[in-house]
Write a protein that holds these residues in place. Structure first.
Motif, mmCIF file in Angstrom:
data_model
loop_
_atom_site.group_PDB
_atom_site.id
_atom_site.type_symbol
_atom_site.label_atom_id
_atom_site.label_comp_id
_atom_site.label_asym_id
_atom_site.label_seq_id
_atom_site.Cartn_x
_atom_site.Cartn_y
_atom_site.Cartn_z
ATOM 1 N N GLU A 204 -11.498 -65.435 25.512
ATOM 2 C CA GLU A 204 -10.597 -66.584 24.765
ATOM 3 C C GLU A 204 -10.151 -65.990 23.368
ATOM 4 O O GLU A 204 -9.209 -66.274 22.873
ATOM 5 N N SER A 205 -11.286 -65.081 23.076
ATOM 6 C CA SER A 205 -10.889 -64.744 21.560
ATOM 7 C C SER A 205 -9.452 -63.858 21.523
ATOM 8 O O SER A 205 -8.838 -63.542 20.600
ATOM 9 N N PHE A 206 -9.257 -63.302 22.857
ATOM 10 C CA PHE A 206 -8.001 -62.346 22.993
ATOM 11 C C PHE A 206 -6.793 -63.332 23.335
ATOM 12 O O PHE A 206 -5.818 -63.162 22.947
ATOM 13 N N ALA A 207 -7.184 -64.395 24.454
ATOM 14 C CA ALA A 207 -6.054 -65.345 24.891
ATOM 15 C C ALA A 207 -5.533 -66.169 23.693
ATOM 16 O O ALA A 207 -4.339 -66.265 23.450
ATOM 17 N N SER A 208 -6.358 -66.478 22.736
ATOM 18 C CA SER A 208 -6.061 -67.314 21.561
ATOM 19 C C SER A 208 -5.247 -66.558 20.724
ATOM 20 O O SER A 208 -4.361 -67.341 19.780
ATOM 21 N N ARG A 209 -5.000 -65.486 20.538
ATOM 22 C CA ARG A 209 -4.182 -64.361 19.651
ATOM 23 C C ARG A 209 -2.933 -64.394 20.249
ATOM 24 O O ARG A 209 -2.053 -63.766 19.266
ATOM 25 N N ILE A 210 -2.713 -64.277 21.210
ATOM 26 C CA ILE A 210 -1.223 -64.170 21.843
ATOM 27 C C ILE A 210 -0.179 -65.168 21.486
ATOM 28 O O ILE A 210 -0.421 -66.412 21.464
ATOM 29 N N ASP A 211 0.992 -64.591 21.059
ATOM 30 C CA ASP A 211 2.048 -65.384 20.732
ATOM 31 C C ASP A 211 3.174 -64.707 21.093
ATOM 32 O O ASP A 211 3.116 -63.541 21.909
ATOM 33 N N ASP A 212 4.118 -65.115 20.872
ATOM 34 C CA ASP A 212 5.884 -64.618 21.451
ATOM 35 C C ASP A 212 6.140 -63.065 20.717
ATOM 36 O O ASP A 212 7.014 -62.725 21.260
ATOM 37 N N ARG A 213 5.162 -62.787 20.032
ATOM 38 C CA ARG A 213 5.508 -61.336 19.215
ATOM 39 C C ARG A 213 4.358 -60.375 19.688
ATOM 40 O O ARG A 213 4.619 -59.281 19.450
ATOM 41 N N THR A 214 3.503 -61.015 20.702
ATOM 42 C CA THR A 214 2.665 -60.146 21.240
ATOM 43 C C THR A 214 3.215 -59.182 22.184
ATOM 44 O O THR A 214 3.776 -59.424 23.161
ATOM 45 N N VAL A 215 2.836 -57.681 22.173
ATOM 46 C CA VAL A 215 3.432 -56.987 23.148
ATOM 47 C C VAL A 215 2.139 -56.041 24.047
ATOM 48 O O VAL A 215 2.505 -55.371 24.975
ATOM 49 N N ALA A 216 0.989 -56.144 23.454
ATOM 50 C CA ALA A 216 -0.010 -55.191 23.998
ATOM 51 C C ALA A 216 -1.636 -55.684 23.797
ATOM 52 O O ALA A 216 -1.746 -56.212 22.548
ATOM 53 N N ILE A 217 -2.371 -55.480 24.438
ATOM 54 C CA ILE A 217 -3.935 -55.684 24.270
ATOM 55 C C ILE A 217 -4.284 -54.137 24.247
ATOM 56 O O ILE A 217 -3.923 -53.273 25.363
ATOM 57 N N TYR A 218 -5.254 -53.945 23.523
ATOM 58 C CA TYR A 218 -5.672 -52.282 23.175
ATOM 59 C C TYR A 218 -7.167 -52.487 22.930
ATOM 60 O O TYR A 218 -7.645 -52.773 22.193
ATOM 61 N N LEU A 219 -7.779 -51.594 24.156
ATOM 62 C CA LEU A 219 -9.285 -51.545 24.077
ATOM 63 C C LEU A 219 -9.807 -50.230 24.360
ATOM 64 O O LEU A 219 -9.281 -49.502 25.095
ATOM 65 N N GLU A 220 -10.991 -50.127 23.982
ATOM 66 C CA GLU A 220 -11.531 -48.960 24.677
ATOM 67 C C GLU A 220 -12.642 -49.493 25.806
ATOM 68 O O GLU A 220 -13.327 -50.798 25.415
#
Ligand code: PLP
Length: 402
Positions: free
Chosen positions: A178-194
């Motif tokens: 949820e802490s990732f889902a809630s940060r997504i907006d129309d300017r988001t392009v990527a999720i970046y993780l180890e």
């Protein structure tokens, strides 16, 4: 302990920038799982240069291949073709989905290339530059010391003194979808993780979390970019750490274990996105030179010949069980054992600096990490006897700990 050479310390003090903490010893030789300092003292190396020397030190086949290549062609520009870069890509492609590679010299450079990929993707997605460029990274992540890497690394100790950093990063908590889902907006392009956060204390993402992130990326048309610089090339007992979760990312950064000690980094981009880089959009003078590629090819050849992935998976499990028994025996010192394969972390009750120094004194090298963690990163081909010796040193040291 015999003192290390005062001359060398003086030369360091005079000529070497003070960006690293004071070193406890001076190393002059390595062979297999062992290294020797300038007083002749022998150490078992369970730090492997922070997850680099997967084959141990100076594996004879790796050395021979580097020596042979050094007499033929060491460097030439990427303006020309040379066989080693294609051969390495072909070898690595056995462990990825269909896609393409770019070679560079380090983990931070590989991550820069991923961040540039996200920007190119954003430009393509929005149809104009500078509109969509936001990347959601993770709290406690570590992606390197360049400006892109630091910007993706939300740790005060890394960023302090260097602001303003690159714009567009926001951070969720690993294992909290949820802490990732809630940060997504129309300017988001990527999720970046180890897949497992190494520097911050061997903190693994769960398979469910990574699967959830994959779904989020598909749903919102985001790139899933994984930093496998520490976890990749066999450390977890699979070639890439993400394989443990059964997902496929869109792009991967790798380095450390890839060259087995010879500097090389790489990114892989899935076929769907690999055309975003066009001539002139990125480059590296030294990246993927014939010598570095030969070193990396021979690392993979040895891993395959000696069946090291299976070995790391099996022996890593056993080592984790043995460390967990020590955690049960010394609950006053150890909180938990984390990680997988030969990417293991001992979570300590307090700052492990003194504990790690006592391990050095008894001849065992380990590496500290965040969250009061001691990293146990042996070479993939470490022997059972060497593991037993390391466990005995750890136990004796825990016994003497206040
Ligand atoms: C996950 C991760 N990314 C990036 C880096 C930076 O790699 P390098 O030091 O080769 O630039 C590291 C180094 O520890 C790392 O662990």
């Amino acid at each position: 302990m015999k003192a290390q050479s005062s001359n060398l310390i003086a030369l360091y003090d005079k000529y070497i920038l003070g960006n690293y903490p004071e070193a406890p010893f001076s190393l002059v030789k390595g062979q297999g799982s062992k290294v020797w300092d300038d007083t002749g003292k022998e150490y078992l190396d369970f730090g492997t240069g922070i997850a680099v020397n997967g084959l141990g030190h100076c594996h004879p086949y790796w050395v021979k291949r580097i020596q042979e290549q050094a007499t033929k062609l060491i460097h030439c520009s990427n303006l020309y073709r040379f066989p080693q870069v294609a051969q390495l890509a072909e070898k690595l492609a056995k462990y990825t989905a269909p896609g393409k590679f770019f070679f560079c010299n380090s983990g931070a450079e590989a991550n820069e290339a991923l961040i540039k990929l996200a920007r190119l993707y954003g430009t393509c997605k929005a149809g104009e530059e500078g509109k969509s460029y936001k990347i959601i990274g993770a709290e406690n992540a570590f992606h390197g010391r360049t400006f892109g890497g630091m910007s993706a690394t939300p740790l005060e100790k890394i960023q302090k003194g260097f602001r303003p950093l690159l714009d567009g990063f926001t951070f969720g908590k690993i294992n909290n979808l949820e802490s990732f889902a809630s940060r997504i907006d129309d300017r988001t392009v990527a999720i970046y993780l180890e897949p497992t956060q190494g520097e911050s204390g061997v903190l693994p993402c769960t398979s469910e979390f990574l699967q959830g992130i994959r779904n989020l990326c598909d749903e919102h048309k985001l790139l899933l970019m994984l930093d496998e610089v520490q976890t990749g090339v066999g450390r977890t007992g699979r070639f890439f750490g993400y394989e443990n979760a059964g997902i496929i990312p869109d792009a991967i950064a790798m380095a450390k274990g890839l060259g087995g000690g010879f500097p090389i980094g790489a990114i892989w981009i899935s076929d769907k996105f690999s055309d975003l880089f066009t001539p002139g959009t990125h480059g590296s003078t030294y990246g993927g030179n014939p010598l570095a590629c030969t070193a990396a090819i021979s690392v993979i050849e040895v891993m395959e010949k000696e069946n090291l992935l299976a070995r790391v998976a099996e022996k890593g499990n056993k080592l984790k069980t043995s460390l967990s028994k020590l955690a049960d025996k010394y609950p006053q010192h150890i909180t938990e054992i984390r990680g997988q394969g030969y990417l293991l972390g001992i979570g300590m009750k307090k700052d492990p600096t003194d504990f790690i120094s006592s391990l050095f004194e008894k001849g065992l090298i380990t590496v500290p990490a965040g969250a009061n963690t001691v990293r146990i990163y042996p070479p993939f081909n470490v022997s059972d006897i060497e593991i037993q010796s390391a466990l005995e040193i750890i136990e004796q040291t825990l016994d003497g700990l206040k």
